[in-house]
Design a protein around this motif. Structure first.
Motif, short mmCIF file in Angstrom:
data_model
loop_
_atom_site.label_atom_id
_atom_site.label_comp_id
_atom_site.label_asym_id
_atom_site.label_seq_id
_atom_site.Cartn_x
_atom_site.Cartn_y
_atom_site.Cartn_z
N LYS A 119 0.83 -1.20 0.00
CA LYS A 119 0.00 0.00 0.00
C LYS A 119 0.87 1.25 0.00
O LYS A 119 0.63 2.19 -0.74
CB LYS A 119 -0.90 0.00 1.24
N ARG A 120 1.91 1.26 0.87
CA ARG A 120 2.79 2.42 0.93
C ARG A 120 4.10 2.09 1.63
O ARG A 120 4.19 1.13 2.39
CB ARG A 120 2.11 3.60 1.62
N ALA A 121 5.09 2.92 1.36
CA ALA A 121 6.38 2.87 2.05
C ALA A 121 6.69 4.30 2.49
O ALA A 121 6.67 5.22 1.67
CB ALA A 121 7.47 2.35 1.13
N THR A 122 6.94 4.48 3.77
CA THR A 122 7.17 5.82 4.30
C THR A 122 8.36 5.84 5.25
O THR A 122 8.79 4.81 5.75
CB THR A 122 5.93 6.33 5.07
N GLU A 123 8.84 7.04 5.49
CA GLU A 123 9.91 7.26 6.45
C GLU A 123 9.28 7.58 7.80
O GLU A 123 8.25 8.26 7.87
CB GLU A 123 10.77 8.44 5.99
N SER A 124 9.89 7.08 8.84
CA SER A 124 9.44 7.38 10.19
C SER A 124 10.67 7.55 11.05
O SER A 124 11.77 7.19 10.66
CB SER A 124 8.58 6.21 10.70
N VAL A 135 12.17 2.79 7.83
CA VAL A 135 11.38 2.70 6.61
C VAL A 135 10.26 1.73 6.94
O VAL A 135 10.51 0.58 7.31
CB VAL A 135 12.22 2.21 5.41
N GLN A 136 9.04 2.22 6.85
CA GLN A 136 7.87 1.41 7.16
C GLN A 136 7.19 1.02 5.85
O GLN A 136 6.91 1.86 5.00
CB GLN A 136 6.88 2.20 8.02
N ILE A 137 6.92 -0.28 5.71
CA ILE A 137 6.18 -0.79 4.56
C ILE A 137 4.85 -1.31 5.09
O ILE A 137 4.82 -2.12 6.03
CB ILE A 137 6.94 -1.92 3.84
N VAL A 138 3.75 -0.83 4.49
CA VAL A 138 2.41 -1.28 4.87
C VAL A 138 1.81 -2.00 3.67
O VAL A 138 1.80 -1.46 2.56
CB VAL A 138 1.51 -0.10 5.30
N THR A 139 1.33 -3.23 3.90
CA THR A 139 0.74 -4.02 2.82
C THR A 139 -0.75 -3.73 2.70
O THR A 139 -1.35 -3.09 3.58
CB THR A 139 0.96 -5.52 3.05
N ASP A 140 -1.38 -4.24 1.65
CA ASP A 140 -2.82 -4.04 1.43
C ASP A 140 -3.67 -4.58 2.58
O ASP A 140 -4.76 -4.08 2.84
CB ASP A 140 -3.26 -4.72 0.12
N ASP A 141 -3.17 -5.61 3.27
CA ASP A 141 -3.92 -6.17 4.40
C ASP A 141 -3.50 -5.53 5.74
O ASP A 141 -3.75 -6.07 6.80
CB ASP A 141 -3.79 -7.69 4.45
N ASN A 142 -2.86 -4.34 5.65
CA ASN A 142 -2.43 -3.54 6.80
C ASN A 142 -1.38 -4.19 7.69
O ASN A 142 -1.27 -3.87 8.87
CB ASN A 142 -3.63 -3.07 7.63
N PHE A 143 -0.60 -5.10 7.14
CA PHE A 143 0.53 -5.66 7.88
C PHE A 143 1.70 -4.70 7.73
O PHE A 143 1.91 -4.17 6.65
CB PHE A 143 0.88 -7.05 7.35
N GLU A 144 2.43 -4.46 8.81
CA GLU A 144 3.52 -3.50 8.78
C GLU A 144 4.87 -4.20 8.92
O GLU A 144 5.03 -5.11 9.72
CB GLU A 144 3.38 -2.49 9.92
N PHE A 145 5.83 -3.72 8.15
CA PHE A 145 7.22 -4.15 8.25
C PHE A 145 8.05 -2.91 8.54
O PHE A 145 7.88 -1.88 7.89
CB PHE A 145 7.70 -4.80 6.93
N GLY A 149 18.31 1.09 10.56
CA GLY A 149 19.75 0.90 10.59
C GLY A 149 20.40 0.98 9.23
O GLY A 149 21.48 0.42 9.03
N PHE A 150 19.77 1.67 8.30
CA PHE A 150 20.35 1.85 6.96
C PHE A 150 21.54 2.80 7.05
O PHE A 150 21.53 3.73 7.85
CB PHE A 150 19.33 2.48 6.00
N ILE A 151 22.51 2.60 6.19
CA ILE A 151 23.57 3.58 6.05
C ILE A 151 22.96 4.85 5.45
O ILE A 151 23.23 5.95 5.90
CB ILE A 151 24.72 3.06 5.16
N ASN A 152 22.08 4.69 4.44
CA ASN A 152 21.38 5.82 3.83
C ASN A 152 19.94 5.39 3.56
O ASN A 152 19.63 4.87 2.50
CB ASN A 152 22.08 6.25 2.54
N HIS A 153 19.05 5.62 4.53
CA HIS A 153 17.67 5.17 4.40
C HIS A 153 16.91 5.93 3.31
O HIS A 153 16.02 5.40 2.67
CB HIS A 153 16.93 5.29 5.74
N GLN A 154 17.29 7.19 3.07
CA GLN A 154 16.57 8.00 2.07
C GLN A 154 16.74 7.43 0.66
O GLN A 154 15.79 7.41 -0.12
CB GLN A 154 17.06 9.45 2.12
#
Length: 168
Positions: A119-124, A135-145, A149-154
């Motif tokens: 559904k979306r990927a956002t910065e938090s 980096v938050q990934i939300v799926t169509d069924d509202n599951f969140e990943f 700890g990225f060297i460069n998350h952007q």
């Protein structure tokens, strides 16, 4: 000059955050060296991606990043892959699991999400530590990943959002 200084500061902050998430500095460094050696042995990150996730010929790797996946058991170090078809994560080291027979098993922790299901990927950011980015990934069924700890998350977020947009 100021912009270059900000870039260097951001990069240094990314390395600090990446290393701080590991159990001990020495263990984190050993893990990174093992991972680097494995990537070289296999022939690069694209080959690691193809090997770990059984990729078809029409799939193209866009970005690979070292990071941590947040789980209920804590952060797991690994590689996040962004392709034109999916987002995939594979842990650096195998984890211990129990089998139905009671025998302990070792396997890599893997996550695979088709881009069309995202559904979306956002910065938090951590409210208590604003320098700690996620980096938050939300799926169509509202599951969140949650990846951190990225060297460069952007940069990873940019590739991820572009891939999601192009998959629609």
């Amino acid at each position: 000059m100021i912009k270059l200084g900000e870039s260097v500061d951001g990069f240094a902050q990314g390395i600090r955050e990446h290393v701080k998430l590991g159990p001990k500095l020495s263990e984190t460094v050993k893990g990174k060296l093992r991972l680097g050696a494995r990537i070289l042995q296999v022939g690069g990150v694209e080959k690691v991606f193809r090997q770990k996730f059984n990729i078809r010929d029409d799939e193209k790797l866009l970005k690979a990043s070292q990071c941590y996946l947040w789980t209920t058991a804590g952060p797991i170090a690994g590689l996040l892959f962004v392709s034109n078809k999916r987002v995939a994560f594979c842990s650096e080291r195998s984890i211990k699991l129990s089998s139905p027979t009671g025998k302990p098993l070792k396997a890599h922790y893997k996550v695979m999400i088709p881009l069309r299901k995202i559904k979306r990927a956002t910065e938090s950011e951590n409210a208590k530590k604003p320098t700690q980015k996620y980096v938050q990934i939300v799926t169509d069924d509202n599951f969140e990943f949650w990846f951190m700890g990225f060297i460069n998350h952007q940069r990873t977020l940019k590739y991820l959002q572009q891939a999601i947009h192009q998959a629609r």
